[in-house]
Design a protein around this motif. Structure first.
Motif, PDB file in Angstrom:
ATOM      1  N   ALA A  62      33.636  33.319  33.002  1.00  0.00           N
ATOM      2  CA  ALA A  62      34.844  32.418  32.373  1.00  0.00           C
ATOM      3  C   ALA A  62      36.064  33.238  32.297  1.00  0.00           C
ATOM      4  CB  ALA A  62      34.414  32.384  30.939  1.00  0.00           C
ATOM      5  N   TYR A  63      36.086  34.243  32.251  1.00  0.00           N
ATOM      6  CA  TYR A  63      37.531  35.179  32.543  1.00  0.00           C
ATOM      7  C   TYR A  63      37.962  35.203  33.989  1.00  0.00           C
ATOM      8  CZ  TYR A  63      40.924  38.766  32.663  1.00  0.00           C
ATOM      9  OH  TYR A  63      42.049  39.630  32.921  1.00  0.00           O
ATOM     10  N   GLY A  64      37.117  35.050  34.673  1.00  0.00           N
ATOM     11  CA  GLY A  64      37.321  35.171  36.229  1.00  0.00           C
ATOM     12  C   GLY A  64      37.830  33.957  36.691  1.00  0.00           C
ATOM     13  N   GLY A  99      43.534  40.725  47.352  1.00  0.00           N
ATOM     14  CA  GLY A  99      42.129  40.973  47.071  1.00  0.00           C
ATOM     15  C   GLY A  99      41.280  39.815  47.211  1.00  0.00           C
ATOM     16  N   ILE A 100      41.797  38.746  48.029  1.00  0.00           N
ATOM     17  CA  ILE A 100      40.863  37.556  48.134  1.00  0.00           C
ATOM     18  C   ILE A 100      39.794  37.843  49.459  1.00  0.00           C
ATOM     19  CG2 ILE A 100      40.975  35.171  48.985  1.00  0.00           C
ATOM     20  CD1 ILE A 100      43.827  34.854  47.639  1.00  0.00           C
ATOM     21  N   SER A 101      38.580  37.454  49.275  1.00  0.00           N
ATOM     22  CA  SER A 101      37.651  37.731  50.304  1.00  0.00           C
ATOM     23  C   SER A 101      37.925  37.215  51.810  1.00  0.00           C
ATOM     24  CB  SER A 101      36.452  37.298  49.814  1.00  0.00           C
ATOM     25  OG  SER A 101      35.878  37.920  48.618  1.00  0.00           O
ATOM     26  N   ASP A 161      37.398  34.632  42.724  1.00  0.00           N
ATOM     27  CA  ASP A 161      37.668  35.652  41.729  1.00  0.00           C
ATOM     28  C   ASP A 161      36.607  35.429  40.532  1.00  0.00           C
ATOM     29  OD1 ASP A 161      39.782  37.640  41.598  1.00  0.00           O
ATOM     30  OD2 ASP A 161      40.079  36.706  39.534  1.00  0.00           O
ATOM     31  N   MET A 162      35.937  34.217  40.462  1.00  0.00           N
ATOM     32  CA  MET A 162      34.879  33.957  39.158  1.00  0.00           C
ATOM     33  C   MET A 162      33.922  34.853  39.716  1.00  0.00           C
ATOM     34  SD  MET A 162      35.272  29.973  38.535  1.00  0.00           S
ATOM     35  CE  MET A 162      33.801  29.995  37.321  1.00  0.00           C
ATOM     36  N   SER A 163      33.318  34.743  40.943  1.00  0.00           N
ATOM     37  CA  SER A 163      32.033  35.500  41.508  1.00  0.00           C
ATOM     38  C   SER A 163      32.393  36.925  41.301  1.00  0.00           C
ATOM     39  CB  SER A 163      32.050  35.084  42.790  1.00  0.00           C
ATOM     40  OG  SER A 163      30.605  35.573  43.302  1.00  0.00           O
TER      41      SER A 163
END
Length: 399
Positions: A62-64, A99-101, A161-163
């Motif tokens: 949820a924070y992600g 930092g995006i995959s 980012d959530m993951s």
């Protein structure tokens, strides 16, 4: 043929209502993802630590979501800024800095990222007058596709980012890292975390490879090899993934061999994920059924026996009514499901109080588009917050 197909696809996407519908359907996916993680935590309450989904993962996810929205906006801002300044060296460079995959930015929804209507597609010199005209026309014609891909990338970055925050929360719960911050930093380079993040991003935007063989065949073979199929199925992976997700989130999963095997798989992660998605889907369907059937209400129950029960539960504002006597059950006694039903009831009470004219703005995509254009940002956010409040209250009550 390729140019005509490109024009055909963009024409299908040119309506604002189509773009809004796509954004809405994709925006529901992160919410369903949080519900899936909650169900996985419930299902693995007594599992071994290595197979367990922790409730802290729900909070991390949820924070992600909030963190991912900010990162997606940051990515869009830096991309636009570098293009205006003439310093754009590629979206991948910006994604790496944030930092995006790797792989999240790949767009496979339309499977034709190389434009046919362009100097390259027509094999013209890009510096020539004719080549520049072709590139200009291609950019103009492909605006709807560009809008769709931009929306996809936004939600992919958010889901990525959530993951990673969910993975970080699990590592902390298992004692592998002392803090979420350190675990999150590790997720940016951990191969397992990155692989799962990319898979989640593709699942969210309906761009992954389907698991059901016949659907996979449609996307990987039929649409490419059968004559004329690309005109019949222009959004092949989208349609196939929508079909598969509709199956896995309903009782149809029990009748499909592929989905059925996942529900009883020997792999704990695969099994609990399939079971959690089925539970989430059934919860949503139940909520819709009760809402459409007038079972959720903000009014006192009807009938003498029901009113007496209403008094016993001290006039709970929202109750679930059923049976010939319209007996009422206090929603707060139904846990997460009750809070979801309560959020829907509050939303419905809000819409019931609106006039037909006011309601028409939100039910007609074109009217909503025109309405947005006439509003300033502050007023629009205040108006939309009245609809988001019930969901926010639900999340607050649950977490």
């Amino acid at each position: 043929s390729d140019i005509l197909h490109e024009i055909y696809v963009n024409n299908m996407l040119s309506s604002p209502s189509t773009q809004i519908l796509n954004m809405f359907s994709t925006a529901t996916q992160p919410i369903l993802g949080i519900m899936d993680t909650t169900n996985k935590a419930l299902l693995t309450t007594f599992s071994k630590p290595e197979n367990k989904t922790y409730y802290s993962e729900v909070v991390g996810e949820a924070y992600g979501m909030m963190h991912g929205i900010m990162k997606a906006l940051q990515f869009a801002g830096r991309t636009a800024e570098s293009k205006v300044a003439g310093q754009f060296t590629g979206a991948e460079t910006i994604a790496k800095d944030l930092g995006i995959s790797p792989g999240v930015l790949a767009s496979s929804r339309l499977e034709h990222t190389n434009r046919a209507l362009s100097s390259k597609g027509i094999e013209l010199d890009p510096e020539s007058l004719v080549g520049r005209i072709a590139d200009g026309l291609g950019t103009l014609v492909n605006l709807p596709v560009s809008a769709l891909n931009t929306s996809d990338i936004f939600f992919k970055v958010m889901r990525d980012d959530m993951s990673k925050h969910r993975w970080a929360a699990k590592q902390v719960a298992q004692g592998k890292y002392p803090s979420i911050r350190e675990a999150y930093e590790a997720s940016l380079t951990d191969p397992t975390a990155i692989k799962q993040a990319v898979a989640d991003a593709e699942y969210t935007t309906f761009t992954g490879r389907p698991n059901i063989p016949v659907l996979s065949w449609i996307t990987d073979a039929a649409a490419e090899k059968l004559p004329g199929m690309r005109w019949v199925i222009p959004f092949k992976r989208t349609i196939a993934n929508l079909a598969e997700q509709s199956i896995e989130r309903t009782p149809l999963a029990l009748m499909n061999p592929t989905m059925g095997k996942r529900l009883i798989s020997a792999n704990p992660e695969e099994r609990t994920t399939a079971q959690a998605r089925l539970l989430t889907g059934m919860a949503v369907l139940t909520t819709l059924a009760y809402t459409m059937g007038d079972y959720i209400t903000g009014e006192p129950p009807r009938g003498a026996m029901a009113r007496e029960q209403w008094q016993k539960i001290k006039g709970m504002p929202f109750s679930l009514q059923f049976g010939a006597d319209q007996k009422a059950i206090r929603l707060d006694n139904l846990g997460v499901m009750g809070q979801l039903l309560k959020a829907v009831a509050m939303f419905r009470q809000r819409t019931d109080s609106m006039t037909d004219e006011e309601l028409g703005i939100y039910t007609d995509p074109e009217a909503f588009t025109e309405y947005v254009k006439t509003q300033n940002a502050t007023a629009l956010m205040e108006e939309l917050s009245t609809f988001a409040a019930p969901v926010a209250d639900m999340l607050t009550d649950v977490f």
